[in-house]
Design a protein around this motif. Structure first.
Motif, PDB file in Angstrom:
ATOM      1  N   GLY A  44       0.811  -1.212   0.000  1.00  0.00           N
ATOM      2  CA  GLY A  44       0.000   0.000   0.000  1.00  0.00           C
ATOM      3  C   GLY A  44       0.842   1.259   0.000  1.00  0.00           C
ATOM      4  N   ARG A  45       1.931   1.230   0.773  1.00  0.00           N
ATOM      5  CA  ARG A  45       2.790   2.430   0.869  1.00  0.00           C
ATOM      6  C   ARG A  45       3.504   2.710  -0.450  1.00  0.00           C
ATOM      7  N   TYR A  46       4.157   1.694  -1.017  1.00  0.00           N
ATOM      8  CA  TYR A  46       4.905   1.902  -2.249  1.00  0.00           C
ATOM      9  C   TYR A  46       3.982   2.298  -3.398  1.00  0.00           C
ATOM     10  N   ALA A  47       2.806   1.672  -3.467  1.00  0.00           N
ATOM     11  CA  ALA A  47       1.877   1.999  -4.557  1.00  0.00           C
ATOM     12  C   ALA A  47       1.398   3.440  -4.443  1.00  0.00           C
ATOM     13  N   THR A  48       1.115   3.887  -3.225  1.00  0.00           N
ATOM     14  CA  THR A  48       0.664   5.262  -3.028  1.00  0.00           C
ATOM     15  C   THR A  48       1.773   6.250  -3.364  1.00  0.00           C
ATOM     16  N   GLU A  49       2.991   5.968  -2.920  1.00  0.00           N
ATOM     17  CA  GLU A  49       4.108   6.852  -3.232  1.00  0.00           C
ATOM     18  C   GLU A  49       4.352   6.925  -4.740  1.00  0.00           C
ATOM     19  N   LEU A  50       4.210   5.794  -5.426  1.00  0.00           N
ATOM     20  CA  LEU A  50       4.375   5.789  -6.875  1.00  0.00           C
ATOM     21  C   LEU A  50       3.298   6.630  -7.548  1.00  0.00           C
ATOM     22  N   LEU A  51       2.051   6.477  -7.096  1.00  0.00           N
ATOM     23  CA  LEU A  51       0.960   7.249  -7.692  1.00  0.00           C
ATOM     24  C   LEU A  51       1.131   8.743  -7.418  1.00  0.00           C
ATOM     25  N   VAL A  52       1.508   9.098  -6.204  1.00  0.00           N
ATOM     26  CA  VAL A  52       1.719  10.513  -5.874  1.00  0.00           C
ATOM     27  C   VAL A  52       2.816  11.101  -6.747  1.00  0.00           C
ATOM     28  N   SER A  53       3.859  10.316  -6.997  1.00  0.00           N
ATOM     29  CA  SER A  53       4.940  10.816  -7.855  1.00  0.00           C
ATOM     30  C   SER A  53       4.440  11.030  -9.277  1.00  0.00           C
ATOM     31  N   ARG A  54       3.565  10.161  -9.750  1.00  0.00           N
ATOM     32  CA  ARG A  54       2.986  10.340 -11.087  1.00  0.00           C
ATOM     33  C   ARG A  54       2.141  11.614 -11.134  1.00  0.00           C
ATOM     34  N   LEU A  55       1.372  11.849 -10.085  1.00  0.00           N
ATOM     35  CA  LEU A  55       0.488  13.022 -10.057  1.00  0.00           C
ATOM     36  C   LEU A  55       1.283  14.313  -9.928  1.00  0.00           C
ATOM     37  N   GLY A  56       2.448  14.231  -9.308  1.00  0.00           N
ATOM     38  CA  GLY A  56       3.218  15.442  -9.080  1.00  0.00           C
ATOM     39  C   GLY A  56       4.200  15.784 -10.172  1.00  0.00           C
ATOM     40  N   SER A  57       4.310  14.940 -11.186  1.00  0.00           N
ATOM     41  CA  SER A  57       5.292  15.188 -12.243  1.00  0.00           C
ATOM     42  C   SER A  57       4.606  15.575 -13.538  1.00  0.00           C
TER      43      SER A  57
END
Length: 359
Positions: free
Chosen positions: A321-334
């Motif tokens: 859950g943590r890694y998937a959320t961090e990956l998604l947040v990075s996609r949204l922020g780039s």
């Protein structure tokens, strides 16, 4: 199982989004509820800016629904679709929630109750409520569910990350970001541990009703080849005692026979609950754990709580859950970059040794 209001709202929003507009009376028929219920739902959704109402009809807002679910401080809104909020996925959800909070994002949860045909409506509802990206653990039980209910995920208008699901190689969904446990590695840890203790080819007792169960089965066959075990795979298919008590009892009798007549001294059992039931039933049948049979459970949700604490393979659920959320947040922020590669992250389970493998 009775449908919740949130689930009904998701279906209603999906219907209106698909059609552009619809009459309340038609929606009542499509949803299988009374016109009064639909009017009440429409009023609620209109107040939230998710629908427009005009003279007995509803329509999709011209510029899309208002993002009413915005996170505090203007952070992103992340929608999470999970097949369950208990057992295995409770930890996945907890990890996602913690990571979202650290990133200043809001996590909004929808539960499909292992009904893959409902996943799309859950996603439509989250998008209508203003989700900027989606974490999706589809309610698939096998490859046939992906084929029947998976194509829509490749057409999502927002970034998405799959959790604990591996699509068919070469399918459109194979291009999505995903974060999964490496169950092949987890099974190898278990089999190698048992062989290292001096046991021969361990028995596998496993269901076939979930992606994890199927991954454990295929990982078991690979582990035997990797470790050079010449014996044919010794696999007993089972069903949980709450699902099919008769089949579960048949499986227990097969295990007993394998131990008393076949010389089997070790077993890997998916999942924890089935492993605890197995140990209890085998005790009644005169088979002792670990004296007669060493047992490793797979999942490590409640394995430590058995009368004999069970050695268990522990997939990294919270980290998924943590890694998937961090990956998604990075996609949204780039800034969107066609050259940015997608990611398939495989996290390794761990083996937690307890009394069920110690003589």
């Amino acid at each position: 199982m009775r449908e919740s209001a949130a689930e009904r709202h998701d279906r209603l929003l999906a219907l209106v989004r698909e059609r552009g507009s619809a009459r309340v009376s038609d929606l009542a028929g499509q949803l299988g509820v009374s016109p009064v219920t639909v009017r009440r739902d429409v009023e609620t959704l209109a107040e939230r800016g998710l629908l427009d109402r005009v003279h007995g009809s509803v329509s999709w807002p011209e510029n899309g629904p208002a993002a009413t679910a915005s996170a505090p401080g203007g952070g992103p809104v992340i929608g999470l679709i999970a097949p369950s909020a208990t057992y295995y996925f409770a930890e996945v959800i907890r990890g996602a929630h913690e990571a979202a909070a650290r990133a200043g994002a809001r996590l909004v949860l929808r539960i499909s109750d292992y009904r893959p045909e409902e996943d799309k409506a859950r996603a439509e509802g989250l998008l209508a409520a203003g989700a900027d990206g989606l974490l999706i653990a589809p309610a698939w039980r096998g490859a046939e569910d992906q084929a029947a209910y998976g194509d829509w995920m490749a057409q999502l208008p927002v970034p998405a990350v799959l959790l604990e699901r591996t699509p068919a190689p070469g399918s459109p969904l194979d291009d999505l970001d995903r974060v999964c446990s490496d169950h092949r590695h987890g099974v190898l840890l278990a089999v190698r541990h048992l062989v290292g203790l001096g046991h021969g080819t361990p028995l596998l007792v496993a269901r076939a009703d979930s992606p994890t169960a199927l991954a454990v089965r295929s990982g078991y066959e690979e582990a035997l080849v990797t470790l050079g075990l010449a014996d044919a795979p010794a696999m007993i298919g089972t069903s949980g005692p709450e699902v099919d008590p008769a089949r579960f009892e048949e499986a227990m009798q097969e295990v007993r026979t394998a131990v008393t007549e076949g010389g089997v001294t070790a077993a890997l059992v998916h999942n924890d609950v089935d492993a605890i039931h197995l140990v209890q039933r085998l005790s009644e049948l005169g088979v002792r754990v670990p004296e007669d049979l060493a047992v490793i459970a797979y999942d490590d949700e409640v394995a430590a709580l058995g009368d004999t604490p069970l050695t268990a393979v522990a997939p990294p659920k919270r980290q998924i859950g943590r890694y998937a959320t961090e990956l998604l947040v990075s996609r949204l922020g780039s800034v969107q970059d066609d050259d940015e590669p997608g990611q398939h992250l495989a996290l390794l389970p761990r083996l937690r040794v307890r009394a069920s493998t110690t003589r």
